[in-house]
Write a protein that holds these residues in place. Sequence first.
Motif, PDB file in Angstrom:
ATOM      1  N   ARG A  45      53.375  37.155  39.584  1.00 27.54           N
ATOM      2  CA  ARG A  45      52.975  38.534  39.300  1.00 27.54           C
ATOM      3  C   ARG A  45      53.807  39.513  40.115  1.00 27.54           C
ATOM      4  O   ARG A  45      54.209  40.553  39.623  1.00 27.54           O
ATOM      5  N   LYS A  46      54.046  39.197  41.380  1.00 25.58           N
ATOM      6  CA  LYS A  46      54.882  40.089  42.189  1.00 25.58           C
ATOM      7  C   LYS A  46      55.326  39.375  43.466  1.00 25.58           C
ATOM      8  O   LYS A  46      54.579  38.570  44.023  1.00 25.58           O
TER       9      LYS A  46
ATOM     10  N   ALA B  40      46.706  33.451  43.457  1.00 27.85           N
ATOM     11  CA  ALA B  40      47.153  32.940  44.755  1.00 27.85           C
ATOM     12  C   ALA B  40      47.933  34.028  45.489  1.00 27.85           C
ATOM     13  O   ALA B  40      48.703  34.775  44.868  1.00 27.85           O
ATOM     14  N   VAL B  41      47.681  34.153  46.777  1.00 30.78           N
ATOM     15  CA  VAL B  41      48.439  35.071  47.640  1.00 30.78           C
ATOM     16  C   VAL B  41      49.040  34.220  48.755  1.00 30.78           C
ATOM     17  O   VAL B  41      48.309  33.567  49.506  1.00 30.78           O
ATOM     18  N   ILE B  42      50.376  34.219  48.794  1.00 34.20           N
ATOM     19  CA  ILE B  42      51.071  33.260  49.652  1.00 34.20           C
ATOM     20  C   ILE B  42      52.201  33.961  50.399  1.00 34.20           C
ATOM     21  O   ILE B  42      52.939  34.755  49.798  1.00 34.20           O
TER      22      ILE B  42
ATOM     23  N   GLU C 204      46.100  43.083  49.382  1.00 37.43           N
ATOM     24  CA  GLU C 204      45.003  43.469  48.487  1.00 37.43           C
ATOM     25  C   GLU C 204      45.265  44.862  47.905  1.00 37.43           C
ATOM     26  O   GLU C 204      45.142  45.090  46.704  1.00 37.43           O
ATOM     27  N   ARG C 205      45.703  45.784  48.776  1.00 35.38           N
ATOM     28  CA  ARG C 205      45.993  47.161  48.322  1.00 35.38           C
ATOM     29  C   ARG C 205      47.252  47.198  47.473  1.00 35.38           C
ATOM     30  O   ARG C 205      47.288  47.791  46.409  1.00 35.38           O
ATOM     31  N   ALA C 206      48.323  46.547  47.992  1.00 31.47           N
ATOM     32  CA  ALA C 206      49.628  46.671  47.332  1.00 31.47           C
ATOM     33  C   ALA C 206      49.610  46.055  45.934  1.00 31.47           C
ATOM     34  O   ALA C 206      50.289  46.540  45.036  1.00 31.47           O
ATOM     35  N   PHE C 207      48.852  44.984  45.759  1.00 31.93           N
ATOM     36  CA  PHE C 207      48.830  44.308  44.466  1.00 31.93           C
ATOM     37  C   PHE C 207      47.643  44.769  43.605  1.00 31.93           C
ATOM     38  O   PHE C 207      47.426  44.239  42.515  1.00 31.93           O
ATOM     39  N   GLY C 208      46.869  45.712  44.135  1.00 33.12           N
ATOM     40  CA  GLY C 208      45.727  46.229  43.370  1.00 33.12           C
ATOM     41  C   GLY C 208      44.680  45.154  43.114  1.00 33.12           C
ATOM     42  O   GLY C 208      44.064  45.131  42.048  1.00 33.12           O
ATOM     43  N   LEU C 209      44.501  44.254  44.075  1.00 30.51           N
ATOM     44  CA  LEU C 209      43.494  43.191  43.915  1.00 30.51           C
ATOM     45  C   LEU C 209      42.186  43.671  44.529  1.00 30.51           C
ATOM     46  O   LEU C 209      42.187  44.553  45.378  1.00 30.51           O
ATOM     47  N   ASP C 210      41.091  43.079  44.095  1.00 28.38           N
ATOM     48  CA  ASP C 210      39.812  43.372  44.740  1.00 28.38           C
ATOM     49  C   ASP C 210      39.183  42.010  45.021  1.00 28.38           C
ATOM     50  O   ASP C 210      38.612  41.388  44.131  1.00 28.38           O
ATOM     51  N   PHE C 211      39.339  41.562  46.265  1.00 25.70           N
ATOM     52  CA  PHE C 211      38.900  40.200  46.580  1.00 25.70           C
ATOM     53  C   PHE C 211      37.405  40.014  46.339  1.00 25.70           C
ATOM     54  O   PHE C 211      36.951  38.901  46.086  1.00 25.70           O
ATOM     55  N   ALA C 212      36.650  41.118  46.421  1.00 25.66           N
ATOM     56  CA  ALA C 212      35.192  41.007  46.260  1.00 25.66           C
ATOM     57  C   ALA C 212      34.809  40.484  44.864  1.00 25.66           C
ATOM     58  O   ALA C 212      33.699  39.999  44.670  1.00 25.66           O
ATOM     59  N   GLN C 213      35.742  40.548  43.908  1.00 26.25           N
ATOM     60  CA  GLN C 213      35.366  40.083  42.573  1.00 26.25           C
ATOM     61  C   GLN C 213      35.534  38.567  42.410  1.00 26.25           C
ATOM     62  O   GLN C 213      35.201  38.006  41.374  1.00 26.25           O
ATOM     63  N   TYR C 214      36.058  37.893  43.457  1.00 25.12           N
ATOM     64  CA  TYR C 214      36.199  36.437  43.379  1.00 25.12           C
ATOM     65  C   TYR C 214      35.011  35.772  44.069  1.00 25.12           C
ATOM     66  O   TYR C 214      34.342  36.384  44.900  1.00 25.12           O
ATOM     67  N   ARG C 215      34.778  34.497  43.718  1.00 22.34           N
ATOM     68  CA  ARG C 215      33.598  33.826  44.290  1.00 22.34           C
ATOM     69  C   ARG C 215      33.973  32.859  45.400  1.00 22.34           C
ATOM     70  O   ARG C 215      33.341  32.823  46.445  1.00 22.34           O
TER      71      ARG C 215
ATOM     72  N   LEU D 256      53.754  36.668  48.143  1.00 27.37           N
ATOM     73  CA  LEU D 256      53.737  36.457  46.693  1.00 27.37           C
ATOM     74  C   LEU D 256      52.337  36.632  46.144  1.00 27.37           C
ATOM     75  O   LEU D 256      51.361  36.206  46.778  1.00 27.37           O
ATOM     76  N   TRP D 257      52.282  37.210  44.952  1.00 26.80           N
ATOM     77  CA  TRP D 257      51.029  37.285  44.198  1.00 26.80           C
ATOM     78  C   TRP D 257      51.264  36.466  42.927  1.00 26.80           C
ATOM     79  O   TRP D 257      52.162  36.785  42.137  1.00 26.80           O
ATOM     80  N   LEU D 258      50.492  35.401  42.795  1.00 30.87           N
ATOM     81  CA  LEU D 258      50.696  34.466  41.698  1.00 30.87           C
ATOM     82  C   LEU D 258      49.417  34.330  40.870  1.00 30.87           C
ATOM     83  O   LEU D 258      48.322  34.553  41.383  1.00 30.87           O
TER      84      LEU D 258
END
Length: 338
Positions: free
Chosen positions: A319-320, A290-292, A190-201, A333-335
């Motif tokens: 994405r990365k 997707a985070v795998i 979440e940190r490394a890819f700059g994601l914010d899981f709270a914004q997903y439902r 993976l960040w897809l």
Amino acid sequence: MSRWIGTANKGFAPYAMEELRRLLHDIKFQQLSSGEVFSFETELNHGAVLSAIAQHEPIFLRHIQPIERTIPLSGMADDLQELGDVVRHAGSQFAGKRTAVHIRRVEGTVFPYSAADTKAVVDAVLLELGSEPALKQPEWIISIYATRDQLLIGWGTPQELLSDWPGGAVRFQREDGQVSRAKFKLLEAERAFGLDFAQYRSALDVGAAPGGWTSLLLERGLAVTAIDPAELHPSLLAYPRLTYLKKNASDVKLAPDSFDLLVCDMSWSPMQMCKLVLELQAALRSGGIAVITVKLMHRKPLQTIREVLSRLQEAFVIRKAKQLFHNRDEITLWLEKK
Ligand SMILES: C[S@@+](CC[C@H](N)C(=O)[O-])C[C@H]1O[C@@H](n2cnc3c(N)ncnc32)[C@H](O)[C@@H]1O
């Protein structure tokens, strides 16, 4: 010409070096700590190396620092004094910035000072220079690596160094009642890819047990469908937002476009994981994330990763791909769903 220190997860330095060799061509390596830390020298200047890495970040390179100055070590108080002088002379670039000091050392170094003592000396110089010593969210980092008989010193932004942790070794606090250590992998992603899981439902967690990843997503407020034939930790079953399908993922039928996040941490053969994720991808909406994790079971991880990415590209934009600090024999993976 520029000199650098590169760091990878233990045992994976050869792959980071291989990736750098392909990226920077004319490059000479020297091992600093077996399988983990190495220095390298290239004809390319500092800026050219940074921009090559920013464009094609090596999967196995966890951290990088330039070597701007070298101090031969005497093992006496002079070493600290010289370090202070080096920082003082580098001066103006630290002014007005929040600056962290990171110190790492090889075993057996003659540098006798603790990280706290070293940091105290450098922090005092930073204050003189009008810089603000910072532990968290620094704008600049001074990175100090003590080899047996030298201090290797360099600096850069957290983005340039690829991490805001010393050597990229991200540490999270273990919580009371934490369901599994695997939770750290998703936190780090979440940190490394700059994601914010709270914004997903709503999230689909494939291979969810015992439930570290599911617990993080529930804590972030998502509705989670967790699939695993194995038992989820009983503490999770109280969440009304949890749907637990106690099944093999290949036996599950899911409505199309029902999730905006898919996570999968199955520790399976990479090709079987790909097949399963591609079978389930219709359940993820277009533009969903997707985070795998990809288990590196074979001798040739770079080739395995190439094959996995090329298969997953049928349905996803890559994405990365990164080996995170909390990944063992795997990468993350960040897809994004096409
Ligand atoms: C490494 S654990 C997952 C850990 C989890 N991410 C956590 O945070 O606690 C891998 C899980 O994948 C599950 N698994 C393996 N093959 C599966 C399949 N075909 N369908 C569903 N789950 C599967 C295993 O039962 C195991 O519980």
